[in-house]
Write a protein that holds these residues in place. Sequence first.
Motif, PDB file in Angstrom:
ATOM      1  N   PRO A 167      29.099  42.079  46.830  1.00  0.00           N
ATOM      2  CA  PRO A 167      28.991  43.148  47.830  1.00  0.00           C
ATOM      3  C   PRO A 167      29.395  44.500  47.244  1.00  0.00           C
ATOM      4  O   PRO A 167      30.040  44.571  46.191  1.00  0.00           O
ATOM      5  N   GLN A 168      29.021  45.557  47.926  1.00  0.00           N
ATOM      6  CA  GLN A 168      29.552  46.872  47.633  1.00  0.00           C
ATOM      7  C   GLN A 168      30.906  46.969  48.321  1.00  0.00           C
ATOM      8  O   GLN A 168      31.001  46.820  49.531  1.00  0.00           O
ATOM      9  N   ILE A 169      31.957  47.199  47.556  1.00  0.00           N
ATOM     10  CA  ILE A 169      33.292  47.278  48.126  1.00  0.00           C
ATOM     11  C   ILE A 169      33.422  48.553  48.949  1.00  0.00           C
ATOM     12  O   ILE A 169      33.159  49.656  48.462  1.00  0.00           O
ATOM     13  N   GLN A 170      33.834  48.402  50.211  1.00  0.00           N
ATOM     14  CA  GLN A 170      33.947  49.554  51.100  1.00  0.00           C
ATOM     15  C   GLN A 170      35.123  50.451  50.741  1.00  0.00           C
ATOM     16  O   GLN A 170      35.046  51.663  50.780  1.00  0.00           O
ATOM     17  N   LYS A 171      36.232  49.833  50.392  1.00  0.00           N
ATOM     18  CA  LYS A 171      37.431  50.644  50.174  1.00  0.00           C
ATOM     19  C   LYS A 171      38.253  50.133  48.994  1.00  0.00           C
ATOM     20  O   LYS A 171      38.079  50.600  47.887  1.00  0.00           O
ATOM     21  N   ASP A 172      39.118  49.161  49.234  1.00  0.00           N
ATOM     22  CA  ASP A 172      40.032  48.692  48.203  1.00  0.00           C
ATOM     23  C   ASP A 172      39.775  47.221  47.887  1.00  0.00           C
ATOM     24  O   ASP A 172      39.964  46.353  48.736  1.00  0.00           O
ATOM     25  N   TYR A 173      39.384  46.967  46.656  1.00  0.00           N
ATOM     26  CA  TYR A 173      39.151  45.593  46.196  1.00  0.00           C
ATOM     27  C   TYR A 173      40.474  44.837  46.137  1.00  0.00           C
ATOM     28  O   TYR A 173      41.447  45.303  45.567  1.00  0.00           O
ATOM     29  N   MET A 174      40.498  43.630  46.733  1.00  0.00           N
ATOM     30  CA  MET A 174      41.734  42.852  46.808  1.00  0.00           C
ATOM     31  C   MET A 174      41.686  41.546  46.028  1.00  0.00           C
ATOM     32  O   MET A 174      42.709  40.877  45.884  1.00  0.00           O
ATOM     33  N   GLY A 175      40.519  41.158  45.534  1.00  0.00           N
ATOM     34  CA  GLY A 175      40.440  39.933  44.754  1.00  0.00           C
ATOM     35  C   GLY A 175      39.221  39.106  45.114  1.00  0.00           C
ATOM     36  O   GLY A 175      38.452  39.453  46.019  1.00  0.00           O
ATOM     37  N   ALA A 176      39.046  37.986  44.399  1.00  0.00           N
ATOM     38  CA  ALA A 176      37.892  37.116  44.632  1.00  0.00           C
ATOM     39  C   ALA A 176      38.227  35.689  44.202  1.00  0.00           C
ATOM     40  O   ALA A 176      39.026  35.474  43.282  1.00  0.00           O
ATOM     41  N   VAL A 177      37.604  34.738  44.872  1.00  0.00           N
ATOM     42  CA  VAL A 177      37.801  33.322  44.530  1.00  0.00           C
ATOM     43  C   VAL A 177      36.466  32.590  44.617  1.00  0.00           C
ATOM     44  O   VAL A 177      35.519  33.053  45.254  1.00  0.00           O
ATOM     45  N   LEU A 178      36.420  31.439  43.969  1.00  0.00           N
ATOM     46  CA  LEU A 178      35.365  30.460  44.182  1.00  0.00           C
ATOM     47  C   LEU A 178      36.005  29.278  44.887  1.00  0.00           C
ATOM     48  O   LEU A 178      37.061  28.800  44.471  1.00  0.00           O
ATOM     49  N   MET A 179      35.378  28.787  45.964  1.00  0.00           N
ATOM     50  CA  MET A 179      35.892  27.616  46.661  1.00  0.00           C
ATOM     51  C   MET A 179      34.800  26.563  46.784  1.00  0.00           C
ATOM     52  O   MET A 179      33.688  26.855  47.219  1.00  0.00           O
ATOM     53  N   ASN A 180      35.101  25.344  46.366  1.00  0.00           N
ATOM     54  CA  ASN A 180      34.156  24.245  46.483  1.00  0.00           C
ATOM     55  C   ASN A 180      34.023  23.868  47.950  1.00  0.00           C
ATOM     56  O   ASN A 180      35.021  23.625  48.633  1.00  0.00           O
ATOM     57  N   ARG A 181      32.788  23.831  48.433  1.00  0.00           N
ATOM     58  CA  ARG A 181      32.568  23.594  49.860  1.00  0.00           C
ATOM     59  C   ARG A 181      33.111  22.236  50.315  1.00  0.00           C
ATOM     60  O   ARG A 181      33.673  22.110  51.396  1.00  0.00           O
ATOM     61  N   ARG A 182      32.974  21.224  49.466  1.00  0.00           N
ATOM     62  CA  ARG A 182      33.388  19.872  49.875  1.00  0.00           C
ATOM     63  C   ARG A 182      34.868  19.589  49.613  1.00  0.00           C
ATOM     64  O   ARG A 182      35.594  19.154  50.497  1.00  0.00           O
ATOM     65  N   THR A 183      35.327  19.870  48.413  1.00  0.00           N
ATOM     66  CA  THR A 183      36.696  19.510  48.031  1.00  0.00           C
ATOM     67  C   THR A 183      37.725  20.573  48.397  1.00  0.00           C
ATOM     68  O   THR A 183      38.931  20.302  48.388  1.00  0.00           O
ATOM     69  N   LYS A 184      37.271  21.793  48.663  1.00  0.00           N
ATOM     70  CA  LYS A 184      38.154  22.933  48.952  1.00  0.00           C
ATOM     71  C   LYS A 184      38.939  23.402  47.726  1.00  0.00           C
ATOM     72  O   LYS A 184      39.908  24.168  47.859  1.00  0.00           O
ATOM     73  N   GLU A 185      38.541  22.946  46.548  1.00  0.00           N
ATOM     74  CA  GLU A 185      39.176  23.451  45.331  1.00  0.00           C
ATOM     75  C   GLU A 185      38.941  24.956  45.243  1.00  0.00           C
ATOM     76  O   GLU A 185      37.828  25.434  45.486  1.00  0.00           O
ATOM     77  N   ILE A 186      39.999  25.702  44.881  1.00  0.00           N
ATOM     78  CA  ILE A 186      39.902  27.158  44.823  1.00  0.00           C
ATOM     79  C   ILE A 186      40.234  27.653  43.423  1.00  0.00           C
ATOM     80  O   ILE A 186      41.246  27.250  42.840  1.00  0.00           O
ATOM     81  N   ALA A 187      39.384  28.522  42.891  1.00  0.00           N
ATOM     82  CA  ALA A 187      39.610  29.136  41.586  1.00  0.00           C
ATOM     83  C   ALA A 187      39.673  30.653  41.764  1.00  0.00           C
ATOM     84  O   ALA A 187      38.758  31.254  42.344  1.00  0.00           O
ATOM     85  N   ASP A 188      40.744  31.254  41.310  1.00  0.00           N
ATOM     86  CA  ASP A 188      40.918  32.705  41.394  1.00  0.00           C
ATOM     87  C   ASP A 188      40.119  33.362  40.267  1.00  0.00           C
ATOM     88  O   ASP A 188      40.413  33.173  39.088  1.00  0.00           O
ATOM     89  N   ILE A 189      39.098  34.128  40.631  1.00  0.00           N
ATOM     90  CA  ILE A 189      38.260  34.807  39.633  1.00  0.00           C
ATOM     91  C   ILE A 189      38.359  36.329  39.801  1.00  0.00           C
ATOM     92  O   ILE A 189      37.440  37.068  39.464  1.00  0.00           O
ATOM     93  N   SER A 190      39.491  36.791  40.318  1.00  0.00           N
ATOM     94  CA  SER A 190      39.663  38.213  40.632  1.00  0.00           C
ATOM     95  C   SER A 190      39.418  39.113  39.431  1.00  0.00           C
ATOM     96  O   SER A 190      38.751  40.152  39.541  1.00  0.00           O
TER      97      SER A 190
END
Length: 211
Positions: free
Chosen positions: A20-43
């Motif tokens: 996306p185009q960030i509107q104001k202040d970028y706070m971070g990003a993650v990838l989350m597996n839809r089934r397992t809910k595993e989360i990876a911080d890719i900020s």
Amino acid sequence: KKRLDKYEAEGRAGDKVRLPQIQKDYMGAVLMNRRTKEIADISKEIEKLYHTVSGQPLYYQIPKDKDGIWILMVFDCVIQGNQGLDYLNPDATDAYIGYTYETMYKRFPQYFGTVITKSFYDEPTLGYFREAGTYGHRTWTPGFNRMYEERYKESPVKYYPALFEDIGPSTTEARHRLYQARTEMFAVNFIKRIDQWCRDHGIQYMGHLYG
């Protein structure tokens, strides 16, 4: 007053998903597996893309070793649209003190501690966004990540998905961590800061919060 927003897109290993185009202040990003809910911080990866590419659409390629469907979540902090104070930001509180308390003290210093004995705060809240008609469980501030990391020695980004949806067994703990940190920021950066000013100028600070 500001809130934490989320943009999301999904794909499989090797897919390129648009950022996306960030509107104001970028706070971070993650990838989350839809089934397992595993989360990876890719900020840091996403931040690098924002810094190196401009004026054209941005895409992130989901790593080829990621099995299943993955949800890319990008978080930013946006102005809510009202004139409320950012209670979590100490600089905003200092500006508020300057415009109100300091102005009054400069005009009437002789009355502080005698005629003027108390200051009353009326319903500061993290709860309700009047214009949006939504409850403010995502009332936020651009400096949240830095303050959280200083206090807890870890990034809060991996917990952000829990503010928007169920992320499995860790949902409650994740929300508790974020809300606990936010409550401390509110108490220290707003209430305590003004209370100290009042003490230094011979008056009491009192009031009530909006539930």
